[in-house]
Design a protein around this motif. Structure first.
Motif, PDB file in Angstrom:
ATOM      1  N   THR A 181      34.134  67.237  77.987  1.00 13.36           N
ATOM      2  CA  THR A 181      33.142  67.956  77.194  1.00 13.36           C
ATOM      3  C   THR A 181      33.758  69.218  76.627  1.00 13.36           C
ATOM      4  O   THR A 181      34.768  69.710  77.146  1.00 13.36           O
ATOM      5  CB  THR A 181      31.916  68.344  78.055  1.00 13.36           C
ATOM      6  OG1 THR A 181      30.998  69.067  77.237  1.00 13.36           O
ATOM      7  CG2 THR A 181      32.314  69.227  79.235  1.00 13.36           C
ATOM      8  N   ALA A 182      33.131  69.712  75.570  1.00 15.00           N
ATOM      9  CA  ALA A 182      33.490  71.024  75.073  1.00 15.00           C
ATOM     10  C   ALA A 182      32.898  72.057  76.015  1.00 15.00           C
ATOM     11  O   ALA A 182      31.885  71.806  76.664  1.00 15.00           O
ATOM     12  CB  ALA A 182      32.921  71.218  73.673  1.00 15.00           C
ATOM     13  N   VAL A 183      33.535  73.214  76.103  1.00 15.15           N
ATOM     14  CA  VAL A 183      32.964  74.325  76.854  1.00 15.15           C
ATOM     15  C   VAL A 183      33.093  75.578  76.004  1.00 15.15           C
ATOM     16  O   VAL A 183      33.866  75.607  75.047  1.00 15.15           O
ATOM     17  CB  VAL A 183      33.658  74.533  78.228  1.00 15.15           C
ATOM     18  CG1 VAL A 183      33.392  73.357  79.147  1.00 15.15           C
ATOM     19  CG2 VAL A 183      35.146  74.771  78.067  1.00 15.15           C
ATOM     20  N   SER A 184      32.299  76.603  76.347  1.00 10.32           N
ATOM     21  CA  SER A 184      32.359  77.833  75.553  1.00 10.32           C
ATOM     22  C   SER A 184      33.532  78.695  75.996  1.00 10.32           C
ATOM     23  O   SER A 184      34.118  78.476  77.045  1.00 10.32           O
ATOM     24  CB  SER A 184      31.058  78.615  75.708  1.00 10.32           C
ATOM     25  OG  SER A 184      30.998  79.177  76.999  1.00 10.32           O
ATOM     26  N   ASP A 185      33.853  79.673  75.175  1.00  7.94           N
ATOM     27  CA  ASP A 185      34.977  80.578  75.485  1.00  7.94           C
ATOM     28  C   ASP A 185      34.821  81.200  76.867  1.00  7.94           C
ATOM     29  O   ASP A 185      35.797  81.424  77.580  1.00  7.94           O
ATOM     30  CB  ASP A 185      35.038  81.718  74.455  1.00  7.94           C
ATOM     31  CG  ASP A 185      35.351  81.199  73.054  1.00  7.94           C
ATOM     32  OD1 ASP A 185      35.795  80.028  72.958  1.00  7.94           O
ATOM     33  OD2 ASP A 185      35.135  81.934  72.085  1.00  7.94           O
ATOM     34  N   LEU A 186      33.588  81.488  77.226  1.00 12.59           N
ATOM     35  CA  LEU A 186      33.344  82.179  78.494  1.00 12.59           C
ATOM     36  C   LEU A 186      33.652  81.317  79.710  1.00 12.59           C
ATOM     37  O   LEU A 186      33.850  81.829  80.804  1.00 12.59           O
ATOM     38  CB  LEU A 186      31.876  82.611  78.573  1.00 12.59           C
ATOM     39  CG  LEU A 186      31.486  83.819  77.735  1.00 12.59           C
ATOM     40  CD1 LEU A 186      29.990  84.024  77.800  1.00 12.59           C
ATOM     41  CD2 LEU A 186      32.215  85.062  78.234  1.00 12.59           C
ATOM     42  N   GLU A 187      33.634  79.993  79.500  1.00  2.55           N
ATOM     43  CA  GLU A 187      33.874  79.111  80.639  1.00  2.55           C
ATOM     44  C   GLU A 187      35.363  78.804  80.828  1.00  2.55           C
ATOM     45  O   GLU A 187      35.733  77.970  81.637  1.00  2.55           O
ATOM     46  CB  GLU A 187      33.087  77.802  80.455  1.00  2.55           C
ATOM     47  CG  GLU A 187      31.591  78.003  80.600  1.00  2.55           C
ATOM     48  CD  GLU A 187      30.781  76.944  79.887  1.00  2.55           C
ATOM     49  OE1 GLU A 187      30.415  75.958  80.545  1.00  2.55           O
ATOM     50  OE2 GLU A 187      30.528  77.096  78.671  1.00  2.55           O
ATOM     51  N   VAL A 188      36.172  79.498  80.042  1.00  2.00           N
ATOM     52  CA  VAL A 188      37.614  79.303  80.129  1.00  2.00           C
ATOM     53  C   VAL A 188      38.223  80.499  80.839  1.00  2.00           C
ATOM     54  O   VAL A 188      37.920  81.642  80.525  1.00  2.00           O
ATOM     55  CB  VAL A 188      38.227  79.184  78.724  1.00  2.00           C
ATOM     56  CG1 VAL A 188      39.731  79.033  78.808  1.00  2.00           C
ATOM     57  CG2 VAL A 188      37.608  78.015  77.983  1.00  2.00           C
ATOM     58  N   ILE A 189      39.043  80.216  81.836  1.00  2.00           N
ATOM     59  CA  ILE A 189      39.700  81.295  82.564  1.00  2.00           C
ATOM     60  C   ILE A 189      41.180  81.291  82.219  1.00  2.00           C
ATOM     61  O   ILE A 189      41.853  80.280  82.337  1.00  2.00           O
ATOM     62  CB  ILE A 189      39.499  81.100  84.081  1.00  2.00           C
ATOM     63  CG1 ILE A 189      38.008  81.184  84.374  1.00  2.00           C
ATOM     64  CG2 ILE A 189      40.272  82.142  84.859  1.00  2.00           C
ATOM     65  CD1 ILE A 189      37.662  80.938  85.797  1.00  2.00           C
ATOM     66  N   GLN A 190      41.647  82.432  81.761  1.00  2.76           N
ATOM     67  CA  GLN A 190      43.059  82.548  81.393  1.00  2.76           C
ATOM     68  C   GLN A 190      43.852  82.959  82.619  1.00  2.76           C
ATOM     69  O   GLN A 190      43.555  83.973  83.226  1.00  2.76           O
ATOM     70  CB  GLN A 190      43.228  83.602  80.293  1.00  2.76           C
ATOM     71  CG  GLN A 190      42.313  83.424  79.092  1.00  2.76           C
ATOM     72  CD  GLN A 190      42.733  82.303  78.167  1.00  2.76           C
ATOM     73  OE1 GLN A 190      43.841  81.771  78.265  1.00  2.76           O
ATOM     74  NE2 GLN A 190      41.829  81.907  77.267  1.00  2.76           N
TER      75      GLN A 190
END
Length: 879
Positions: A181-190
């Motif tokens: 699925t796509a996720v929003s920028d906020l759900e990505v941890i760098q």
RNA sequence: GGGUGUGUAGCUCAGGUGGUUAGAGCGUUACGUUGACAUCGUAGAGGUCGCAGGUUCGAGUCCUGCCACUCCCA
């Protein structure tokens, strides 16, 4: 009779059940009092209570209980979140144990399974919140996917769509290959990692032996390259611009273009451009109209556009390197620190992927949300969080709201056969709209994507109160809500979205104040996490120390803007505090101190009782002021100090001679005063420790009103006239105790004390309180000194008066001389300080008169004390 | 790299608008357990408030720089 020991397990759960069955948490909708409302940040249905919740919910409950006692119409609106990805993950994991995948089930059956699971295992956290004492109105419990909230979601979605604020677009999005699925920028941890930088070269078309050198961290993406970029300012490489490079292995020609994205200082100065798999490259591609070549399947394996179809990226990377080496195009591999994106739930590497997704035009919605805070309609406490909020909101990106999951709100979007989109709240309306537009019956298929969980929780502040029913009593009464209490880590996920959605849907702010608290960390200040194994289970803590102790800990530790470190000793300390209170109540019981109906505090005669009543009223005022200012630690510590330090340590000790004495009138008044003050303590401590206070309230007397609804005292006139006399008494007792301890006087030794340098009034107070002073300072007598001090007297100074105690034969006068010398040294030090200040002309001129006066007063007091100490020294000089 | 916090007693932390001898809990030392409190009491020891400057009559508090660490965003 109260049990001998405080045992919270015996009554906490019973008390809660009683509140709930009596409907004590429900607002009185018929009342015309001011409304006060908090919406509970909805925990995930999958969730179990952790310390963060314990903090969050304790603070809310304190505000709720305080305002309820103030007599307001109070609603604490609870509920849970369906938590799309998190819940689907848990259920899928359970199925996997039986060897079933969700695809085996199909969408409908899977969703059915999730609902079944939710009914069985969901809501654990709500039971745990009850255990903590949270006084939410459970009769109004909501779930983000229940009927009403789903209607709200559909209504807002359609409105946004028709206003052009929701749109579908093919864009590069963060793709989670585990959940597909796509996720929003906020759900990505760098995450920072040490990766590799691969250096290789591409041949130049038509120029044998000419190459362009490339550096990349992801060699396998070369099959998606559609250009190589070079800066036009790059003297060494700019001659290649306009030529073609040949992608090795697949032998595709790609242009060499000029673009500032290629930093001449970095890598080789030339950058491969893969527009379909990198956010920066996508922008470059757009600038140069480059084609997009997608090389990945949804599960992050390579597709047929590559020679390595079906392989995962890691394997494909190895194959690519091998192949390049075979071709002699590989140059070197270096370690390279880099940042890799991971999914916050799945933990897999997030791939930028070209897909059709749905977006909310967040930059437009943000405008009103920003304005509301700028104009002070909504205030952040602590205010510094406004900065963070503005920073984020002013740079907000379109919000990707579509998820290729099954568990969630399916979007109210239908497609005609030719792809025409119809967005309506129901299928029937969509069908009607479509039939009308086409002039015939058309077959519609519904969009399968569901919405990001935060879409529905973004509506929480008004959907839970009854919206879209604009006539809902609750909506009219409680919106805008009073306070939102939440941790700063969801300020973007949730707070910002609620602000945007509420300003859009309701045209009004969702809450007047946003109180932000910190995180609860472990003893060493480390973030708690399951993987680190350093979590502390609040339920275990409650089991061990009681819910009141945990609550008090959270309140006492909550200072604005700071994280809280767990500290079991401290929790034990607050359990001891409850025990202390319990025993004080038992003391009252044993001494027949029962609450007296219609007890009139203005008729109290004894100074000691007037004093404690005034102190209790002051403590009340302090707690009120601090709660209203969200100064939780000051509020909690204020009550703590009053209960333990003033009421137990001084008042109870001081009334013992009265209670054990013969004066029946004094006894009666003291018993009644004691009971009045204890009741007051139960009232002001109730928001913090609702269980023990209720247990005592119910057991000490029969009551007209339940403690949870007891009016909070307001606008009291405080009679302070006895304060000075009692302060003096306390001071005298402390001085004598100090003297005894420092001179190692046996505890059993009954001493005589003489007072000099006291005023008429002071002598009279000392006479009045003589039995109290004697009892607490363990004296035989205390009276005015007649004649001169004898040489065997040791002295201590208390305020302006001097206390002398004859100690012939009892004491080591060398020790006494030492003690006095020490005191003298301290006085000299202070005097030097005062003198320095007062001889400084600019201090005397510029400091406020009050400050100068105070300084002079201190100086003369210290001087007087110095004289006394010196004379005492002279007196015992020869002993 | 940009931003934001934090640094105060052995430990964990308080110290809104600059103004007594910088506080609390735990720990520690000594004494005590006296008719609420084997979950108690009394008294004490313990701090150059990260470092260096500055503003001010006066700085833990305001300003600048530096050091160390936390978090957020790239």
């Amino acid at each position: 009779m109260l049990d001998k020991t405080y045992n919270p397990k015996d009554f906490e759960e019973k008390i809660y059940e009683n509140w709930e069955t009596d409907g004590d948490f429900k607002p009185d909708m018929k009342s015309d009092k001011e409304a006060f409302c908090i919406v509970l940040p909805p925990p995930n249905v999958t969730g179990v209570l952790h310390m963060g919740h314990a903090l969050n919910d304790t603070l809310q409950d304190i505000l709720i209980r305080y305002n309820r006692m103030l007599g307001k119409k109070v609603l604490w609106q609870p509920g849970t979140d369906h938590a799309g990805i998190a819940t689907q993950m848990v259920v899928e994991r359970n199925l996997a144990k039986e060897g079933i995948s969700r695809r085996d089930f199909g969408r409908e059956k899977f969703i059915e399974t999730v609902w079944k699971w939710k009914e069985q295992s969901g809501g654990t956290i709500c039971k745990q919140l009850r255990r903590l004492g949270a006084s939410c109105d459970w009769s109004r419990e909501r779930f983000t996917m229940d009927e009403g909230l789903s209607a709200a979601v559909r209504k807002i979605f359609v409105k946004l769509y028709k206003d052009g604020l929701i749109y579908k677009a093919k864009k590069l999005v963060n793709w989670d290959s585990k959940f597909m699925t796509a996720v929003s920028d906020l759900e990505v941890i760098q995450k920072e990692t040490v990766g590799k930088m691969y250096y290789y070269k591409y041949p130049i078309a038509g120029e044998e032996g000419e190459y362009i050198h490339i550096a990349t961290t992801r060699p396998e993406t070369m099959f998606g390259d559609t250009a190589v970029a070079v800066s036009k300012d790059n003297e060494k490489l700019k001659h290649l611009i306009g030529k073609k490079a040949i992608l090795p292995i697949i032998n595709r020609e790609i242009p060499i273009i000029a673009d500032e994205h290629a930093d001449p200082e970095k890598g080789t100065g030339a950058v491969k451009i893969t527009p379909a798999h990198d956010f920066n490259d996508f922008e470059v591609g757009r600038r140069h109209n480059l084609p997009l070549v997608n090389i990945l399947n949804p599960d992050a394996t390579l597709n047929e556009n590559t020679p390595f179809a079906g392989l995962d990226t890691q394997t494909a990377r190895q194959k690519t390197i091998e192949k390049m080496e075979e071709l002699g195009l590989m140059e070197k591999i270096e370690d390279h620190p880099m940042v890799i994106p991971y999914g916050d739930r799945s933990g897999v590497v997030i791939e930028p992927l070209m897909t059709d997704q749905w977006f909310v035009d967040a930059p437009i919605l943000a405008k009103e949300a920003i304005r509301a805070v700028e104009d002070g309609e909504t205030k952040f406490v602590p205010q510094s969080y406004e900065k963070t909020y503005f920073e984020w909101m002013r740079n907000i990106q379109p919000w990707c709201i579509s998820r290729q999951l099954w568990w969630g709100h399916q979007m109210p979007i239908w497609y005609a056969e030719d792809g025409t989109i119809f967005c309506e709240e129901t299928e029937a309306e969509a069908q009607a709209a479509a039939d009308k537009q086409f002039g015939r019956h058309v077959n519609l298929t519904r969009e399968t994507d569901v919405l990001d969980t935060w879409f529905s929780s973004g509506l929480w502040a008004f959907s839970t109160l009854g919206w879209p029913d604009e006539n809902s009593d609750y909506l009219k009464t409680f919106y805008p809500t009073s306070v939102l209490v939440t941790a700063f880590d969801i300020i973007f996920f949730w707070v910002a979205r609620m602000m945007m959605m509420s300003m859009y849907g309701m045209k009004k702010i969702p809450f007047k104040t946003i109180y932000m608290h910190g995180l609860v960390r472990d003893e060493k200040g480390q973030k708690m996490s399951k993987s680190k194994g350093n979590t502390v289970d609040p339920m275990e803590t409650i089991e061990k120390y009681g819910a009141d102790a945990l609550r008090f800990f959270m309140a006492a530790m909550e200072t604005q803007g700071r994280d809280i470190n767990m500290n079991e000793n401290r929790i034990a300390g607050y359990r001891n505090f409850a025990t202390k209170l319990w025993n004080a109540a038992r003391f009252g019981e044993m001494n027949e101190a029962k609450p007296v109906k219609n007890f009139n505090i203005s008729e109290v005669k004894l100074a000691i009782n007037k004093w404690i009543i005034a102190k209790a009223q002051e403590a009340t005022l302090e707690v009120s002021k601090n709660i209203e200012a969200f100064r939780f630690s000051d509020a909690a510590n204020g009550v703590y100090q009053f209960v333990w330090g003033t009421f137990c340590d001084w008042y109870i000790e001081m009334i013992k001679p009265i209670l054990y004495g013969e004066d029946e009138v004094a006894k009666q008044e003291t018993r009644a005063s004691f009971a009045w003050v204890l009741d007051r303590i139960l009232v002001i401590l109730h928001p913090f420790m609702p269980f023990v206070t209720t247990q005592l309230w119910d057991n000490l007397a029969s009551r007209d009103v339940k403690l949870i609804h007891h009016p909070w005292p307001q606008n009291e006139v405080i009679d302070n006239q006895s304060a000075q006399a009692l302060d003096m008494v306390i001071d005298i007792i402390s001085s004598i105790r100090s003297l005894r301890a420092e001179m190692n006087l046996p505890a059993g030794a009954k001493l005589k004390a003489y007072v000099k340098d006291a005023s008429e009034a002071e002598f009279s107070h000392i006479k009045d309180f003589a039995n109290i002073i004697c009892s607490l300072a363990r004296l035989e007598s205390i009276e005015a000194l007649s004649g001169a001090a004898s040489s065997d007297m040791v002295q201590t100074v208390s305020g302006s008066l001097t206390i002398l105690i004859p100690l012939k034969g009892v004491v080591d006068f060398a020790a006494e001389r030492e003690r006095l010398q020490k005191e003298l040294a301290q006085l000299d030090k202070n005097l030097a300080g005062y003198a320095a200040k007062l001889s400084n002309a600019s201090f005397v001129e510029r400091a406020p008169a009050k400050v100068v006066e105070e300084e002079k007063r201190r100086q003369s007091e210290a001087l007087a004390n110095k004289e006394k100490v010196e004379s005492a020294l002279a007196r015992i000089a020869n002993l």
